[in-house]
Design an enzyme around this catalytic site. Structure first.
Site, PDB file in Angstrom:
ATOM      1  N   CYS A   1       0.846  -1.206   0.000  1.00 28.79           N
ATOM      2  CA  CYS A   1       0.000   0.000   0.000  1.00 28.79           C
ATOM      3  C   CYS A   1       0.877   1.251   0.000  1.00 28.79           C
ATOM      4  O   CYS A   1       0.597   2.241  -0.667  1.00 28.79           O
ATOM      5  CB  CYS A   1      -0.884   0.044   1.244  1.00 28.79           C
ATOM      6  SG  CYS A   1      -1.832  -1.450   1.549  1.00 28.79           S
TER       7      CYS A   1
ATOM      8  N   HIS B   1       0.844   5.113  -1.614  1.00 30.14           N
ATOM      9  CA  HIS B   1       0.115   5.954  -0.656  1.00 30.14           C
ATOM     10  C   HIS B   1       0.950   6.353   0.540  1.00 30.14           C
ATOM     11  O   HIS B   1       0.431   6.496   1.642  1.00 30.14           O
ATOM     12  CB  HIS B   1      -1.163   5.226  -0.201  1.00 30.14           C
ATOM     13  CG  HIS B   1      -2.125   4.953  -1.312  1.00 30.14           C
ATOM     14  ND1 HIS B   1      -2.842   5.945  -1.936  1.00 30.14           N
ATOM     15  CD2 HIS B   1      -2.469   3.792  -1.932  1.00 30.14           C
ATOM     16  CE1 HIS B   1      -3.596   5.405  -2.880  1.00 30.14           C
ATOM     17  NE2 HIS B   1      -3.391   4.106  -2.908  1.00 30.14           N
TER      18      HIS B   1
ATOM     19  N   ARG C   1     -12.616  -1.687  -3.013  1.00 27.39           N
ATOM     20  CA  ARG C   1     -11.448  -0.809  -3.225  1.00 27.39           C
ATOM     21  C   ARG C   1     -10.155  -1.519  -2.786  1.00 27.39           C
ATOM     22  O   ARG C   1      -9.153  -1.510  -3.475  1.00 27.39           O
ATOM     23  CB  ARG C   1     -11.668   0.499  -2.452  1.00 27.39           C
ATOM     24  CG  ARG C   1     -10.531   1.503  -2.464  1.00 27.39           C
ATOM     25  CD  ARG C   1     -10.207   2.037  -3.826  1.00 27.39           C
ATOM     26  NE  ARG C   1      -9.373   1.124  -4.602  1.00 27.39           N
ATOM     27  CZ  ARG C   1      -8.978   1.313  -5.854  1.00 27.39           C
ATOM     28  NH1 ARG C   1      -9.374   2.369  -6.520  1.00 27.39           N
ATOM     29  NH2 ARG C   1      -8.228   0.440  -6.478  1.00 27.39           N
TER      30      ARG C   1
ATOM     31  N   CYS D   1      -7.054  -2.795  -5.141  1.00 31.43           N
ATOM     32  CA  CYS D   1      -5.699  -2.278  -4.910  1.00 31.43           C
ATOM     33  C   CYS D   1      -4.704  -3.440  -4.862  1.00 31.43           C
ATOM     34  O   CYS D   1      -3.632  -3.373  -5.462  1.00 31.43           O
ATOM     35  CB  CYS D   1      -5.625  -1.503  -3.598  1.00 31.43           C
ATOM     36  SG  CYS D   1      -6.061   0.240  -3.767  1.00 31.43           S
TER      37      CYS D   1
END
Lengths: 208, 273
Positions: free
Chosen positions: B182, B186, B230, B234
């Site tokens: 992630c 991000h 979502r 991802c």
């Protein structure tokens, strides 16, 4: 190692006393617990099999650093080991066709469970890098590579560096966001040569 | 959605793309600012309302072997309370003795109140082309009842704190052929992938901006997508194996993101590209 981690944890608590971190600090979960949760939560699908959850030493060290730089001695050790993985082409030729390289830079196909495993994979360079003036839909996770060869010189040393960087970026900067395209078998030797040409051929739009 | 509504939306989306192209040619316009303007145009009319209405019907409908509705479902604020419930999720529930998010809690209530088996309740969690699913509609309905309210996720229970810490480690967990996690996309401010702005989910501002706008109506897909979708998508793009619906990892990660977004004002379902 354990002592180092405890010391690091106390250090974090000490810092937290001065400036509140944005994410909440409580007791860290053990790596064993995280691994157990991950294995209970994912399932193999197509080419994306469960063994992808298992980390190599680079992935483990970078995950533990939680987005912060790893210690210098760890970084040096990782980079040395990754540098040794780079296989240069037997024919000594490091540059292919920049036009083929541009197609590889545009394509994000490859390694997703939704991808056809027999399809030709791309490098998806534009997802993170600016490369040419023509393509405005570029990402900014990595630096702009516009004018790369023109700015750095079209030298054999630079070609060798670019080949190595694309093959295994972890050899040059530990815990970089950039994938190891050669080491992890994402791109073939010929494809890496083509990407080198995109960056290093004086005729490439990158260098116009 | 009937054919007329669908073509109206397709037409609006098409007009947006034309406008985007025209705007991008204006001097001084950056690619990101024109995408931003396109988003503002889309927000005027939110097709998610259709899902919300369908979700409200499903919530009140008597379904399953027990022929019961979900109206007595406890979403975290007590049985039957929907208003504001999305702002406290994920949270620990004593009856199931675990941390649950909205989708997980809906599954629990379908099992306990309506008599479905867990397998039946978890089947088809996301819409596929031409096939709508109840879960999307229920998620749209419940989340919409928290619009304008602040995210207020607690870490009071030890299992919530444990899930938060597991979620944090999963956020930073890099693996797979691309070494992605992630954090790859991000973990920093003001970054884009292609032209898509990426929220920094290690900071409150970015977490709030992202968390408060899911679920969302995705114009490119013509569907309302949940937070579970979502996260699932991802991980697909990060080259991981498939994240299982309402799995412990998905809920731990969601708790990490939701708690980091505390104080943000819910505005979901939103409209996204």
């Amino acid at each position: 190692m354990r002592h180092a981690r405890i010391a690091a944890a106390s250090f974090v608590v000490a810092i937290a006393g001065c400036a509140a971190p944005t994410t909440t600090q409580t007791n860290a979960a053990s790596d064993a617990e995280v691994s157990r949760v991950l294995h209970a939560s994912f399932q193999s699908r197509g080419q994306a099999t469960l063994d992808r959850l298992d980390q190599d030493e680079v992935q483990r060290a970078c995950s533990q650093a939680q987005g912060k730089p790893v210690a210098r001695d760890v970084a040096e050790r990782l980079q040395k080991a990754q540098l040794a993985t780079i296989k240069y082409p037997a024919d000594g030729e490091l540059m292919g066709d920049w036009k083929a390289g541009e197609k590889i830079a545009q394509s994000g196909i490859g390694k997703q469970y939704s991808d056809d495993p027999t399809a030709v994979a791309g490098g998806n360079c534009y997802a993170c890098h600016q490369l040419t003036k023509q393509e405005i839909a570029y990402g900014t996770i990595g630096p702009s590579l516009l004018g790369f060869g023109r700015n750095r010189g079209f030298t054999p040393e630079m070609r060798k560096y670019v080949y190595g960087k694309v093959y295994n970026a972890e050899a040059y900067m530990a815990c970089t966001n950039m994938p190891r395209f050669g080491h992890m078998n994402i791109l073939t030797e010929q494809q890496i040569k083509d990407v080198v040409a995109l960056l290093m051929d004086p005729k490439s739009p990158v260098n116009q | 959605m009937n054919r007329m509504q669908r073509s109206a939306i397709a037409l609006a989306a098409g007009a947006g793309i034309v406008a985007l192209a025209a705007y991008a040619q204006q001097p001084g316009a950056t690619p990101s600012s024109s995408v931003e303007q396109y988003r503002e145009m889309l927000a005027d009319d939110n097709p998610a309302e259709l899902w919300e209405a369908r979700g409200e019907d499903l919530w009140k409908q008597k379904r399953g072997p027990k022929k019961a509705s979900l109206e007595r479902c406890d979403l975290g604020l007590g049985p039957g309370i929907v208003k504001g419930a999305y702002t406290v999720l994920p949270k620990y529930f004593a009856d199931s003795d675990r941390v649950e998010d909205l989708e997980s809690r809906l599954v629990t209530c379908m099992v306990t109140l309506q008599g479905l088996t867990p397998e039946e309740a978890k089947k088809n969690p996301f819409a596929s082309p031409g096939k709508k699913v109840p879960m999307d509609a229920l998620v749209a309905y419940v989340s919409a009842q928290s619009r304008g309210m602040k995210v207020n996720v607690s870490l009071d229970h030890p299992k919530e704190r444990e899930a938060y810490e597991v979620g944090r480690k999963i956020f930073y967990y890099r693996a797979g052929p691309h070494d992605f996690g992630c954090v790859t996309c991000h973990g920093a401010d003001n970054e884009r992938i292609r032209l898509q702005d990426l929220p920094n989910l290690t900071q409150a501002a970015g977490s709030q901006r992202a968390f408060t706008t899911w679920p969302a109506y995705r114009v490119s897909q013509g569907e309302v997508r949940s937070m579970q979708w979502r996260l699932n998508d991802c991980f697909r793009q990060a080259r991981f194996p498939q994240l299982e619906f309402v799995s412990p990892a998905s809920i731990a990660l969601e708790l990490f993101l939701a708690h980091n977004a505390n104080g943000g004002v819910m505005n979901a379902p939103s409209v996204k590209r």
